[in-house]
Design an enzyme around this catalytic site. Structure first.
Site, PDB file in Angstrom:
ATOM      1  N   LYS A  93      31.897  23.980 -75.905  1.00 12.14           N
ATOM      2  CA  LYS A  93      32.863  22.929 -75.557  1.00 12.14           C
ATOM      3  C   LYS A  93      34.267  23.475 -75.303  1.00 12.14           C
ATOM      4  CE  LYS A  93      32.933  21.540 -80.435  1.00 12.14           C
ATOM      5  NZ  LYS A  93      31.647  22.189 -80.798  1.00 12.14           N
ATOM      6  N   THR A  94      34.676  24.530 -76.023  1.00 18.51           N
ATOM      7  CA  THR A  94      36.002  25.099 -75.763  1.00 18.51           C
ATOM      8  C   THR A  94      36.086  25.655 -74.350  1.00 18.51           C
ATOM      9  OG1 THR A  94      36.367  25.625 -78.101  1.00 18.51           O
ATOM     10  CG2 THR A  94      37.684  26.832 -76.493  1.00 18.51           C
TER      11      THR A  94
ATOM     12  N   GLU B  26      38.861  18.728 -75.783  1.00 21.08           N
ATOM     13  CA  GLU B  26      37.711  19.220 -76.527  1.00 21.08           C
ATOM     14  C   GLU B  26      37.440  18.241 -77.669  1.00 21.08           C
ATOM     15  OE1 GLU B  26      36.285  23.068 -79.188  1.00 21.08           O
ATOM     16  OE2 GLU B  26      38.065  23.233 -77.907  1.00 21.08           O
TER      17      GLU B  26
END
Length: 468
Positions: A123-124, A167
């Site tokens: 996700k980052t 995020e």
């Protein structure tokens, strides 16, 4: 976690952050300052990050004392802040509004269309890629990401455009707060069982997250991951819109012809734009099939936001990574040293596969620091199997973070599953560095891997290589 509609930031009064120097807290403080909200905050230690916030207008306190919250109307905490913290105790006693960091971030997003990027892994990078691609496409997004992104200059920023890329962290359920227009789910694989209690509860949380998508919004899901594909199927059954991506031939954005290229890679994207089928070649400056998948997710999110496909591809080509994600620390004696935040077996396997591409026939050596006693206990054997993808790997003692030690749970809990001597327990950092440096030869790649303070070992490995 509160899933009510986000607050208007200008209704918060002065906002005080407890632990403002942390990556997530500093990002939200930066965003509220950009929205001309009065901000103060404290941390146990001084840091350059605190001083940067002070230069932007925040009132900064080093040390945490009850009187620091005087004059605040809202206090922001993370899951790491305990109820006996003197500032939080004073806020409770005074009846101040107390928000979790995610709720404060949701307030900072107020009035923007949110792209929330969630998933057990990636996700980052996916959120960073999305923000960079949208900016290149001329949409001037705002962003809040869990790592410094060199191409953006910071972990958070406020743009003039209508989109906000965030995020969305599932670790404590706080990703329910954002009510996105576009929700990206990279994968759903059991983790954070110390919070959720069971795999079933973890999966149910992602269904609840998809239910927070605003009316008319879309779920962007990876078709190659069973958990994300199941989430997409259930959303379609409820009548919700879904866009999928991946190597699966029935995905809306199909990835094919993936070729490693030095420290990067290339692939082909097939998609529909303006009602017409299109294909395009994507070249990335970051390695590994997992980064190709993340880029495809970012591209699909960009399409959902209405961005021009060619400009999205140009933006993705210009993405150079984010802090602690296959981060090159340097080279000595022909040996390159990279650092990666991977702390789940699937992430470790992906990082080592990328290292294998970069090594181009040379060896991959790794120093892995397990993160959390509960995670080490739950995934000991999968960690060992993942580490066996390296030619040699050392496993240090566990970085406990928020957890107290568990009797009998150490790095050896992982290496006990090893057959042979390729994955060894080296409890101290000095032992691990010596073992790797003794084996390293020109052309090899050394990886320091984990979510704890193993990140500090890269410079020490380079220094030891120079002396060896």
């Amino acid at each position: 976690m509160n899933s009510q509609q986000p607050l208007d930031p200008h209704s918060l009064g002065r906002v005080h952050f407890i632990g403002m120097g942390g990556a997530g807290m500093s990002a939200v403080a930066r965003l509220l300052l950009a929205r001309e909200v009065a901000v103060s905050g404290s941390d146990a230690k001084d840091s350059p990050g605190l001083r940067q916030l002070e230069s932007l207008g925040a009132e900064v306190f080093v040390g945490q004392r009850a009187e620091n919250v005087s004059g605040a109307a809202t206090v922001v905490v993370s899951t790491a802040i305990k109820e006996d913290n003197p500032e939080l105790a004073a806020a409770r006693e005074s009846g101040l509004r107390v928000l979790h960091r995610s709720e404060a971030l949701a307030a900072a997003m107020h009035g923007r269309h949110v792209i929330a990027v969630a998933g057990t892994h990636g996700k980052t990078t996916t959120s960073a890629m999305t923000a960079v691609a949208l900016r290149t496409a001329g949409l001037d997004p705002s962003w809040a990401i869990g790592a410094h992104v060199a191409d953006l200059g910071a972990n958070a920023g406020f743009g003039a455009g209508e989109w906000f890329v965030a995020e969305a962290d599932e670790s404590d359920g706080s990703f329910m707060a954002y009510h996105p227009r576009v929700a990206v789910v990279t994968n759903v694989e059991a983790d954070h069982l110390d919070h959720y209690g069971s795999t079933e509860a973890f999966f149910e949380a992602f269904d609840a997250f998809s239910d927070t998508i605003r009316e008319g919004g879309v779920l962007v899901a990876c078709a190659d991951d069973a958990g994300a594909a199941g989430l997409a199927r259930r959303r379609r059954e409820r009548g919700g819109a879904v866009l999928s991506y991946g190597v699966h031939p029935e995905a809306d954005v199909v990835v094919s012809a993936i070729v490693p290229a030095g420290t990067g890679s290339t692939c082909r994207l097939s998609f529909t734009a303006g009602g017409e089928p299109r294909t395009a070649r994507l070249t990335l400056a970051v390695p590994g099939a997992h980064n190709v998948a993340d880029a495809a997710g970012a591209f699909t999110a960009g399409l959902a936001a209405g961005a021009d496909p060619e400009r999205l591809i140009a933006g993705l080509a210009g993405f150079h990574g984010s802090a602690r994600r296959f981060d090159l620390k340097g080279e000595r004696r022909g040996v390159r040293v990279f650092d990666d935040y991977a702390h789940h077996p699937t992430e470790v396997a992906a990082a080592l596969a990328a290292a294998r591409d970069v090594a181009q026939g040379h060896r991959v050596l790794a120093i892995f620091q397990p993160h959390l006693y509960s995670r080490t206990r739950e995934f000991a054997e999968p960690f060992c199997r993942a580490l066996e993808a390296a030619d040699f790997a050392c496993v240090t003692d566990v970085f406990g973070a928020r957890e107290q030690p568990e009797p009998g749970i150490t790095g050896a809990t992982i290496t006990d599953h090893a057959s042979g001597d390729r994955v060894l327990s080296t409890p101290s950092a000095d032992e691990a560095i010596a073992a790797v440096v003794d084996r390293a030869e020109s052309g090899d790649v050394v990886m320091t891997v984990g979510a704890g303070d193993v990140t500090a070992l890269g410079p020490r490995v380079l220094a030891a290589l120079a002396r060896h």
